[in-house]
Design a protein around this motif. Structure first.
Motif, PDB file in Angstrom:
ATOM      1  N   ILE A 134      31.052  37.936  20.450  1.00 14.65           N
ATOM      2  CA  ILE A 134      30.449  37.671  19.081  1.00 14.65           C
ATOM      3  C   ILE A 134      29.084  37.137  19.768  1.00 14.65           C
ATOM      4  N   LYS A 135      29.329  35.854  20.391  1.00 11.66           N
ATOM      5  CA  LYS A 135      27.973  35.307  20.982  1.00 11.66           C
ATOM      6  C   LYS A 135      27.150  36.300  21.685  1.00 11.66           C
ATOM      7  N   LEU A 144      45.723  28.290  30.424  1.00  6.17           N
ATOM      8  CA  LEU A 144      45.453  27.160  31.699  1.00  6.17           C
ATOM      9  C   LEU A 144      44.281  26.561  31.947  1.00  6.17           C
ATOM     10  N   GLU A 168      43.202  24.339  29.213  1.00  7.84           N
ATOM     11  CA  GLU A 168      43.875  23.224  29.296  1.00  7.84           C
ATOM     12  C   GLU A 168      43.248  22.224  30.328  1.00  7.84           C
ATOM     13  N   ARG A 169      42.622  22.960  31.322  1.00  6.05           N
ATOM     14  CA  ARG A 169      42.368  21.928  32.460  1.00  6.05           C
ATOM     15  C   ARG A 169      40.997  21.432  32.196  1.00  6.05           C
ATOM     16  N   SER A 170      40.227  22.237  31.523  1.00  6.68           N
ATOM     17  CA  SER A 170      38.853  21.732  31.480  1.00  6.68           C
ATOM     18  C   SER A 170      38.565  20.945  30.245  1.00  6.68           C
ATOM     19  N   PRO A 171      37.923  19.500  30.641  1.00 10.85           N
ATOM     20  CA  PRO A 171      37.701  18.734  29.488  1.00 10.85           C
ATOM     21  C   PRO A 171      36.880  19.448  28.395  1.00 10.85           C
ATOM     22  N   ALA A 228      39.333  21.170  25.762  1.00  9.11           N
ATOM     23  CA  ALA A 228      40.739  20.793  25.788  1.00  9.11           C
ATOM     24  C   ALA A 228      40.854  20.722  24.347  1.00  9.11           C
ATOM     25  N   TRP A 229      39.776  20.511  23.611  1.00  7.14           N
ATOM     26  CA  TRP A 229      39.642  20.307  22.093  1.00  7.14           C
ATOM     27  C   TRP A 229      40.489  21.388  21.632  1.00  7.14           C
ATOM     28  N   LEU A 246      42.812  23.320  22.505  1.00  6.05           N
ATOM     29  CA  LEU A 246      44.077  23.587  23.010  1.00  6.05           C
ATOM     30  C   LEU A 246      45.008  23.578  21.593  1.00  6.05           C
ATOM     31  N   ALA A 272      49.344  24.475  20.875  1.00  9.90           N
ATOM     32  CA  ALA A 272      50.560  24.975  21.370  1.00  9.90           C
ATOM     33  C   ALA A 272      50.970  26.055  20.739  1.00  9.90           C
ATOM     34  N   TRP A 295      50.686  29.251  23.049  1.00 12.57           N
ATOM     35  CA  TRP A 295      51.608  29.658  24.240  1.00 12.57           C
ATOM     36  C   TRP A 295      52.925  30.013  23.378  1.00 12.57           C
ATOM     37  N   GLU A 296      53.135  29.709  22.159  1.00 10.00           N
ATOM     38  CA  GLU A 296      54.215  30.300  21.224  1.00 10.00           C
ATOM     39  C   GLU A 296      53.909  31.571  20.902  1.00 10.00           C
ATOM     40  N   ASP A 354      55.345  34.413  23.559  1.00 10.08           N
ATOM     41  CA  ASP A 354      56.440  34.818  23.707  1.00 10.08           C
ATOM     42  C   ASP A 354      56.797  36.101  22.571  1.00 10.08           C
TER      43      ASP A 354
END
Lengths: 277, 277
Positions: free
Chosen positions: A72-73, A178, A181-184, A187-188, A190, A192, A195-196, A199
């Motif tokens: 989009i950007k 990942l 998750e790592r990058s500050p 991170a906002w 993120l 869970a 990840w779910e 599955d």
């Protein structure tokens, strides 16, 4: 390289479609080409906007981190913001749940002359709703027909309906989750839940294959975009939008010429009238 | 150079404000500066979008050909289209006329995190409505108070309200109307009504002066933009938006950091829980 599905009930096997850019194209070439396409898209949009003969509805679908926001950007970013409406469809609100599943989408259908770009869409109702059994099978199965009818209605009104599946691999998704998750800086974002959802990878694959197969049509094609490389993903999306619009250009230009003739005549009549006063 | 009105009932004299760019700034410098500002604006938007603490409502007003569309293209064009909604307010529709004059505007107020950019706005109801006596004087006079209250409500919700008057001279308008008429590319935009409106130049000036004076507030300033030169107009609009947002940046960054901390903790808890299963 892109795979277009535009016939209903064609068999779709995502596993046999590559997520990687084809050999021979470099990131640099792709960037240059995207810039050219962006300019062409801007010019096309202007004529579509003026002539009010067609509208464009771009549907972006894909798994988490597939790059819907990025596309989009980088693609919608080429357009004149005056004529673009970007809509993100999240978990339905209470009000939305009190309506049929197409209601919230229909109200954001583009007006003639405009682009609507959907970050997720009515397809979630045959994807997440199916995978997580949010509604009975009987219900989500009926939805394919409703979607096909709805998109036909839009197309008959002049709306160019383009549906993109941003195709990433399982490995690439893991990498991106990942990284986030790592990058500050990110991170906002993120969640869970992302990840779910992994599955249910295969269930989503199946749901996407059915959705694509059952709702592909000449007037509402599905485009499967290799999306493991962001620069290639953007190029493919931009290219396929431009191709669809380019063939209508002559018609828009004719309409604009007719409009100009009428406007000039009206202005001349107004001047003559004013002169008499 | 821009003139900011942010106190109610200050005297506004548009005739004493220049429509021309100040000496000493060149088009080239302005373009470079606009590019830098565009990048800063994009970054600011991203943090505002993530933190959901503030929203921005940009109101663009000005006479025909003042450059509202151009400013949208060049300033809003710097933003991520995901978080921008451009709304053009034309002659009210039948449905809109069945509501109070703020209704159609209020529904397009930006959500927290988003930009709304208005091409014309609720101000038309104290401009064209006043000049052409579409409503009695008693009615349009009452509207200033309603507008001030409405914008205060938005501001208290976190919306940064910025109102721009794109200030062109009578001579410049004539030049632009004639250009539009001559060019085959723009002739379809011709409108005898634009010429007719020119006869009310002074009435509009007075109506704008009153509107600006009566609705200026610290939380909803009016910015008078010298708009005879398009490149300078865009620079001033971009610069003043960036300045308003820049001072909030620290707050947004703090919010994002807190969010990241919470998200990380939630993800860790989810992983631990999953490990037990």
């Amino acid at each position: 390289m892109r795979t277009v599905f535009d016939e209903p009930d064609e068999k779709v096997r995502l596993g046999s479609i590559s997520c990687e850019p084809p050999k021979g194209i470099t990131k640099e070439k792709a960037r240059t080409r995207l810039e050219e396409l962006g300019q062409e898209l801007f010019a096309l949009q202007d004529e579509m906007w003026g002539s009010k003969v067609n509208a464009v509805m771009v549907v972006l679908q894909g798994r988490d981190t597939a790059g819907k926001d990025g596309a989009i950007k980088n693609v919608a970013g080429c357009l004149n913001p005056r004529g673009v409406n970007v809509v993100s469809f999240g978990v339905p609100t209470l009000e939305e749940r009190q309506h049929d599943f197409l209601w919230r989408v229909h109200r954001h259908a583009p007006r003639l002359g405009e682009f609507a770009i959907f970050n997720r869409s009515h397809y979630e109702d045959v994807l997440v709703a199916r995978v997580h059994r949010l509604v009975p099978k009987k219900l989500w199965r009926e939805r394919y027909g409703h979607i096909a009818d709805f998109e036909e209605l839009l197309a008959e009104h002049g709306t160019i309906v383009l549906k993109y599946f941003l195709h990433i691999s399982r490995k690439e998704q893991k990498k991106r989750l990942l990284e986030r998750e790592r990058s500050p800086e990110t991170a906002w974002k993120l969640n869970a839940g992302d990840w779910e959802e992994r599955d249910y990878w295969d269930e989503y694959t199946e749901a996407y294959e059915d959705a694509i197969s059952k709702t592909a049509a000449p007037h509402a094609p599905w485009i499967v975009v290799p999306a493991n490389a962001k620069w290639y993903r953007d190029l493919v999306v931009a290219e396929s939008i431009v191709e669809q619009l380019r063939e209508r250009r002559k018609g828009w230009e004719k309409t604009l010429k007719d409009m100009a003739r009428e406007r000039r005549a009206a202005l001349a009549a107004w001047r003559a009238e004013r002169g008499k006063r």
